[in-house]
Write an enzyme that holds these catalytic residues in place. Sequence first.
Site, PDB file in Angstrom:
ATOM      1  N   GLY A 188       6.796  61.553  43.439  1.00  0.00           N
ATOM      2  CA  GLY A 188       8.445  61.461  44.092  1.00  0.00           C
ATOM      3  C   GLY A 188       8.889  62.656  45.167  1.00  0.00           C
TER       4      GLY A 188
ATOM      5  N   PRO B 273       2.335  66.363  41.911  1.00  0.00           N
ATOM      6  CA  PRO B 273       3.574  66.511  43.006  1.00  0.00           C
ATOM      7  C   PRO B 273       3.052  65.657  44.217  1.00  0.00           C
ATOM      8  CG  PRO B 273       1.606  68.254  42.470  1.00  0.00           C
ATOM      9  CD  PRO B 273       1.735  66.842  41.443  1.00  0.00           C
TER      10      PRO B 273
ATOM     11  N   ARG C 265       2.716  64.267  47.892  1.00  0.00           N
ATOM     12  CA  ARG C 265       3.108  64.190  49.452  1.00  0.00           C
ATOM     13  C   ARG C 265       3.332  65.227  49.177  1.00  0.00           C
ATOM     14  NH1 ARG C 265       7.270  60.080  51.378  1.00  0.00           N
ATOM     15  NH2 ARG C 265       6.249  59.133  49.657  1.00  0.00           N
TER      16      ARG C 265
ATOM     17  N   ARG D 221       5.494  53.848  58.698  1.00  0.00           N
ATOM     18  CA  ARG D 221       6.571  54.105  57.609  1.00  0.00           C
ATOM     19  C   ARG D 221       7.421  54.058  58.169  1.00  0.00           C
ATOM     20  NH1 ARG D 221       6.969  58.950  55.961  1.00  0.00           N
ATOM     21  NH2 ARG D 221       8.051  58.161  53.683  1.00  0.00           N
TER      22      ARG D 221
ATOM     23  N   TYR E  34       9.817  51.462  55.725  1.00  0.00           N
ATOM     24  CA  TYR E  34      10.776  52.141  55.026  1.00  0.00           C
ATOM     25  C   TYR E  34      11.694  53.149  55.646  1.00  0.00           C
ATOM     26  CZ  TYR E  34       6.955  53.403  52.144  1.00  0.00           C
ATOM     27  OH  TYR E  34       5.234  54.085  52.083  1.00  0.00           O
TER      28      TYR E  34
ATOM     29  N   CYS F  34       1.942  45.305  69.659  1.00  0.00           N
ATOM     30  CA  CYS F  34       2.530  44.413  69.958  1.00  0.00           C
ATOM     31  C   CYS F  34       2.937  43.666  69.462  1.00  0.00           C
ATOM     32  CB  CYS F  34       1.321  43.125  70.509  1.00  0.00           C
ATOM     33  SG  CYS F  34       0.092  42.621  68.947  1.00  0.00           S
ATOM     34  N   GLU F  35       4.183  44.361  68.418  1.00  0.00           N
ATOM     35  CA  GLU F  35       5.198  44.321  67.662  1.00  0.00           C
ATOM     36  C   GLU F  35       6.301  45.151  67.935  1.00  0.00           C
ATOM     37  OE1 GLU F  35       4.985  42.432  64.443  1.00  0.00           O
ATOM     38  OE2 GLU F  35       3.057  41.663  65.192  1.00  0.00           O
TER      39      GLU F  35
ATOM     40  N   TYR G 196       0.968  59.888  53.547  1.00  0.00           N
ATOM     41  CA  TYR G 196       0.766  58.464  54.090  1.00  0.00           C
ATOM     42  C   TYR G 196       0.931  58.124  55.654  1.00  0.00           C
ATOM     43  CZ  TYR G 196       2.178  59.194  48.930  1.00  0.00           C
ATOM     44  OH  TYR G 196       2.469  59.264  47.549  1.00  0.00           O
TER      45      TYR G 196
HETATM   46  C1  LIG Z   1       1.708  56.539  40.350  1.00  0.00           C
HETATM   47  C2  LIG Z   1       2.197  57.743  41.435  1.00  0.00           C
HETATM   48  N1  LIG Z   1       1.951  58.888  40.761  1.00  0.00           N
HETATM   49  C3  LIG Z   1       2.803  59.535  41.873  1.00  0.00           C
HETATM   50  C4  LIG Z   1       2.782  59.230  43.168  1.00  0.00           C
HETATM   51  C5  LIG Z   1       2.758  60.624  44.486  1.00  0.00           C
HETATM   52  O1  LIG Z   1       4.141  60.084  45.192  1.00  0.00           O
HETATM   53  P1  LIG Z   1       4.617  61.009  46.266  1.00  0.00           P
HETATM   54  O2  LIG Z   1       3.694  61.402  47.339  1.00  0.00           O
HETATM   55  O3  LIG Z   1       5.569  60.512  46.685  1.00  0.00           O
HETATM   56  O4  LIG Z   1       5.532  62.367  45.913  1.00  0.00           O
HETATM   57  C6  LIG Z   1       2.750  58.139  43.337  1.00  0.00           C
HETATM   58  C7  LIG Z   1       2.671  57.488  44.661  1.00  0.00           C
HETATM   59  O5  LIG Z   1       2.733  56.174  45.102  1.00  0.00           O
HETATM   60  C8  LIG Z   1       2.331  56.902  42.737  1.00  0.00           C
HETATM   61  O6  LIG Z   1       1.857  56.235  42.862  1.00  0.00           O
END
Ligand SMILES: Cc1ncc(COP(=O)(O)O)c(C=O)c1O
Length: 350
Positions: free
Chosen positions: A168, A211, A213, A250, A254, A281-282, A309
């Site tokens: 995250g 880590p 994304r 995306r 969200y 077509c949305e 993503y």
């Molecule tokens: C269990 C888990 N760990 C880590 C991540 C990585 O999240 P991010 O790429 O948003 O940092 C995810 C994303 O879906 C996840 O499901």
Amino acid sequence: MYADIASGGELYTALKGGLPPERVVFHGNNKSEAELRYAIENNIHRIIADCVEELERISRIAAELGTEASVSLRLSPSVTDNTIHTAVQTGKLDSKFGIPIETGAALEAVKLALSLDGIRLAGIHCHLGSPIYDAGIYVNGADVMLRFAARIQKDLHYTLEELILGGGYAVRYLPDQTVPSIPDYIKAISEGVQASAKKHGLPLPELVLEPGRSIVAETGITVYTVGSIKNIPGVRTYVAVDGGMADNPRYMLYGSQYDITLPERAAEEKTQLITLAGRCCECELLGKDMYIQPVKAGDLLAVLCTGAYNYSMASHYNRIPKPPVVMVRGGEDFVAVNRERWEDLAAFDV
Ligand SMILES: Cc1ncc(COP(=O)(O)O)c(C=O)c1O
């Protein structure tokens, strides 16, 4: 570094790409029998069990194969924050992911994991959501997890070896966003873990971070060609490109925000307010009310920070072939994934 995977297909891809199985960690809330068997046969580093059914399935398969799987339990710590989009608040009680600590289910699951054949319990895991701009949320998560670790030490005489605090880590989708650096996150999290371990009378567990994304998002750019432009005076200007939710869902999922530019005139000032539309077509968009350089049909248009993503979330909606992936290494570009053709779309039709 290890690789997180969330399906048999991702495991297959990782192994095919040369990643040693002992560097693979398997996530997901509903892994199939075949996927678990494939992972256990390959003796991967860790399976993150998301529920009791999965623990039982892993135990049975490992026993059948005469082996032991190294398992961590994904727990739901009831920790969230309204800075995380509701669609990706994964650490709250009301989530499909993880075994809740709050209801007592997690304690029962640890007890079960310690009693089942074929399972070696390596530790506990949580993932709170994404992106998380405030490192303090991880500190709260760590404290709940370590309070639980103290409980299992007292009740079950199990000393936590490994704590995985999920991913995250935020990236800079917009130029005016301030994002903590990886060292900022690590400092806050490790200090939080040390303080909580001390508070709860625990030895320091090994700390694992995911880590995600933050490794790749900012390295990716999606380049489209502008097709039609529809100006509705007093309402808005829709600029449509030759992609959309099929390559980047995306915004529709969200409301994700992106920075855009015309790569061939990137130095010019962004004076035109547009809404970026796809071609599906949305009533789908890639973004609303974005500034860009004066744009016309035929221009290349780049959406920045699409390295995570995007290609992985792409679909064949409207039978739109997926675009190619071009990589740059040492100043040289090369095609890493080929452009799909219409024939490819029909390849599995019987
Ligand atoms: C269990 C888990 N760990 C880590 C991540 C990585 O999240 P991010 O790429 O948003 O940092 C995810 C994303 O879906 C996840 O499901």
